[in-house]
Design an enzyme around this catalytic site. Structure first.
Site, PDB file in Angstrom:
ATOM      1  N   GLU A 146       0.663  -1.568   0.095  1.00 54.64           N
ATOM      2  CA  GLU A 146      -0.477   0.114  -0.068  1.00 54.64           C
ATOM      3  C   GLU A 146       1.230   0.815  -0.040  1.00 54.64           C
ATOM      4  O   GLU A 146       2.170   1.235   1.231  1.00 54.64           O
ATOM      5  CB  GLU A 146      -0.532   0.205   0.886  1.00 54.64           C
ATOM      6  CG  GLU A 146      -1.461   1.234   1.323  1.00 54.64           C
ATOM      7  CD  GLU A 146      -2.200   1.594   2.568  1.00 54.64           C
ATOM      8  OE1 GLU A 146      -3.565   1.886   2.911  1.00 54.64           O
ATOM      9  OE2 GLU A 146      -2.097   1.122   3.329  1.00 54.64           O
ATOM     10  N   GLU A 243     -11.763   2.851   6.366  1.00 53.91           N
ATOM     11  CA  GLU A 243     -10.211   2.803   7.010  1.00 53.91           C
ATOM     12  C   GLU A 243     -10.173   4.446   8.042  1.00 53.91           C
ATOM     13  O   GLU A 243      -9.590   5.374   7.514  1.00 53.91           O
ATOM     14  CB  GLU A 243      -9.526   2.399   7.207  1.00 53.91           C
ATOM     15  CG  GLU A 243      -8.294   2.718   7.841  1.00 53.91           C
ATOM     16  CD  GLU A 243      -6.700   2.145   7.300  1.00 53.91           C
ATOM     17  OE1 GLU A 243      -5.662   1.273   7.949  1.00 53.91           O
ATOM     18  OE2 GLU A 243      -6.748   2.416   5.680  1.00 53.91           O
TER      19      GLU A 243
END
Length: 264
Positions: A146, A243
């Site tokens: 990521e 998130e």
């Protein structure tokens, strides 16, 4: 169809951690993710998932010394043995929790890193990802990488989408995939729909949050309904991890997700 997963490291902090599973299920979530499971036994977490009828969709490998500021081991020269141990531990949890993917955090470059140091980190990162992908493949699991924005995490080794795509290509493992966090990408690069179009075949997981404050997705500069519509049109069938840091009570802030099965 967009499938939303609650990030229990950020959402439902009104509850103790284990109680967040049932809170997420009551709010309409079908899946959960969180940063790290290792403070709890895998069996305890498995029971929480089963009792709440939730799927575990993602968690991170051990990141090194989080309290001391470490943010992953994968690119750190000299820490290879520790990284390999972290792969073993994460995959043990993933098997017990029936989690199909785990995220490998790249780690931080030292302040003022020169070209030689960056090259050393790159070479270490590639070798470690090859190892992690090989071990995960034995269990039918995916490894994710990521890009994380350098405003929130200064010095993070992996911060750009093109950088991540180049790494995926160089490693060449079919189970190494992109964790596409739209919040991080917006801060670093913007042009979100074009990035999704170009990278959708590599995406193994998506995460969302409002920009710039990382609150609910309906607050800030990103048009998430348009992005979700485009993800559907592109045929993305994976999870979308929520998130973000609720601006107030988690449940009261879920109105943005009613069209995707959430309840306030």
């Amino acid at each position: 169809m967009i499938r939303l997963a609650a990030n229990l490291s950020m959402l439902f902090n009104e509850h103790d951690f284990i109680d967040r599973f049932s809170a997420a299920a009551d709010a309409g979530f079908k899946g959960v993710e969180y940063l790290f499971p290792y403070a709890y036994s895998a069996e305890e977490l498995r029971h929480a998932l089963r009792d709440s009828q939730l799927e575990q969709v993602l968690f991170n490998l051990p990141p090194g010394d989080w309290e001391a500021g470490e943010r992953g081991l994968a690119s750190l020269p000299g820490r290879e043995a520790e990284f390999r141990d972290s792969v073993v531990e994460a995959l043990r949890y993933a098997e017990i929790l029936r989690c199909p993917r785990v995220h490998v955090m790249a780690g931080l470059l030292p302040e003022g890193a020169d070209a030689t140091t960056q090259a050393d980190h790159q070479a270490t990162y590639l070798r470690n990802l090859q190892y992690a992908a090989s071990e995960a493949a034995k269990l039918g699991k995916d490894i994710l990488i990521e890009p994380i924005n350098t405003r929130d995490m200064p010095g993070f080794f992996l911060s750009r989408q093109a950088q991540a795509m180049a790494i995926l290509k160089e490693v060449g493992a079919s189970n190494l995939k992109l964790q596409f966090d739209l919040y991080h990408c917006q801060i670093m690069e913007g042009d979100l729909i074009r990035h999704l179009e170009q990278q959708v075949s590599a995406i193994g997981h998506v995460q969302v949050a409002g920009v710039p404050e990382r609150h609910e997705p309906d607050v800030g500069e990103i048009n998430y309904p348009a992005l979700f519509s485009r993800l559907n049109a592109l045929g993305y069938s994976g999870w979308v991890g929520c998130e973000y840091k609720p601006a107030g009570d988690t449940r009261q802030g879920l109105g943005w997700g009613r069209d995707y099965g959430l309840r306030t």
